[in-house]
Scaffold this active site. Sequence first.
Site, PDB file in Angstrom:
ATOM      1  N   LYS A   1     -11.698   0.019   0.499  1.00  0.00           N
ATOM      2  CA  LYS A   1     -12.771   0.212   1.470  1.00  0.00           C
ATOM      3  C   LYS A   1     -13.481  -1.114   1.674  1.00  0.00           C
ATOM      4  O   LYS A   1     -13.947  -1.725   0.705  1.00  0.00           O
ATOM      5  CB  LYS A   1     -13.772   1.238   0.947  1.00  0.00           C
TER       6      LYS A   1
ATOM      7  N   ASP B   1      -9.596   0.035   4.779  1.00  0.00           N
ATOM      8  CA  ASP B   1     -10.385   0.909   5.641  1.00  0.00           C
ATOM      9  C   ASP B   1     -11.786   0.316   5.750  1.00  0.00           C
ATOM     10  O   ASP B   1     -12.505   0.232   4.756  1.00  0.00           O
ATOM     11  CB  ASP B   1     -10.446   2.320   5.040  1.00  0.00           C
TER      12      ASP B   1
ATOM     13  N   GLU C   1      -7.867   0.229   8.987  1.00  0.00           N
ATOM     14  CA  GLU C   1      -8.386   1.453   9.583  1.00  0.00           C
ATOM     15  C   GLU C   1      -9.799   1.241  10.093  1.00  0.00           C
ATOM     16  O   GLU C   1     -10.627   0.642   9.393  1.00  0.00           O
ATOM     17  CB  GLU C   1      -8.459   2.507   8.468  1.00  0.00           C
TER      18      GLU C   1
ATOM     19  N   ASP D   1      -9.519   6.114  12.908  1.00  0.00           N
ATOM     20  CA  ASP D   1      -9.807   7.268  12.052  1.00  0.00           C
ATOM     21  C   ASP D   1     -11.036   8.003  12.592  1.00  0.00           C
ATOM     22  O   ASP D   1     -10.884   9.039  13.251  1.00  0.00           O
ATOM     23  CB  ASP D   1     -10.001   6.836  10.585  1.00  0.00           C
TER      24      ASP D   1
ATOM     25  N   LYS E   1      -6.345  14.030  10.223  1.00  0.00           N
ATOM     26  CA  LYS E   1      -6.896  14.762   9.071  1.00  0.00           C
ATOM     27  C   LYS E   1      -7.223  16.191   9.502  1.00  0.00           C
ATOM     28  O   LYS E   1      -7.790  16.398  10.576  1.00  0.00           O
ATOM     29  CB  LYS E   1      -8.178  14.088   8.566  1.00  0.00           C
TER      30      LYS E   1
END
Length: 357
Positions: A174, A198, A225, A250, A272
């Site tokens: 992250k 991400d 992402e 995302d 997702k």
Amino acid sequence: MKKIILSIIAGCATFAGASEIELKFYPYELKLNHAFNLATMSRTVTPGVQVELRLDSLTGYGEASMPPYLGESVESVMSFLERVDPARLSDPFQFEAIHQYLDSLAPGNRAAKAAVDIALHDLTGKMMGRPWYQIYGLDPALAPCTSYTISNDSPEVLARKMAEAEPYRIWKVKMGVPGDRELIETIRRHTSRPLCVDANQGWKTREEALENILWLAERNVMFVEQPMAKTDLEGHRWLKERSPLPIIADEAVQTSADVQALADAYDGINIKLMKSGGLHDAYKMAIMARLLGLKVMVGCMTETSCAVTAAAQLAPLADWVDLDGNLLIANDPFDGLRIVDGKVILPPLPGIGITVK
Ligand code: MG
């Protein structure tokens, strides 16, 4: 021949309401192995709601998980599910009609809808005696390796996290938080395995995003992402033209209705179930992405093996999967997908492939 046709009709009559379908749901709080640090917050527990759909001797399991950024809560999911009339689910194969019915109750509420959708898929898969990857016609051997998320922490905790992450071939980091480059450098001193990043919308300008991506491209990063705000379509279009790494949407992509509009601004989408409202739309998203030449990533929230194994049914359609949500929690009530040598192994079980522990 006549006999077979009659028995099929009798079967349909059963699905159409002769047997009563029972809908049960209850909150279930997930305990995290480590505090989860994102660009915008940090947490140690995460709320969930479990759903059970019973028809005759079969039970389909479903789950809603509610990451704060999607705006749902245990209260909103419970109150949505209280409004669902189980009689409208009495033919559990009617996915289109059932989703129309769920949408007619209230817009949004996609985690709540996903919980019902997952339970329907589990139940119908069990009625057919097949896992959903097989019903989709997918080869489970094509399921990719999953990434495993490492979030920043003190040097001691980080060392422990990296030791725990050893079995996973791709690590996810992250970024968009203070100290993110240092984290990448620390990981790179430890391992040369591929990373994915991400940013969770954490980079504020295109220039900052591009500079970070160029830096990451020299450090064996596979893709990035959601570099910037989900609303900044034009900025991502600018970035896509210049980025040496694929840019994956995302937060910017929720359902199949969003896919086409971002096809020229991103290189792929992260699907997702809690965004799409379940497998029914998630499958459409994957097919649409393929048709538009986009990469497909299948991800999850922090959730039990129920929702993660349901999402994993689509893993053979994906270029990358990020299906580590169940690995991050300490109190998983289910067994489901396994990760062997980093690779997603789909259980050859009917429905979504889970068993109650
Ligand atoms: Mg993400």
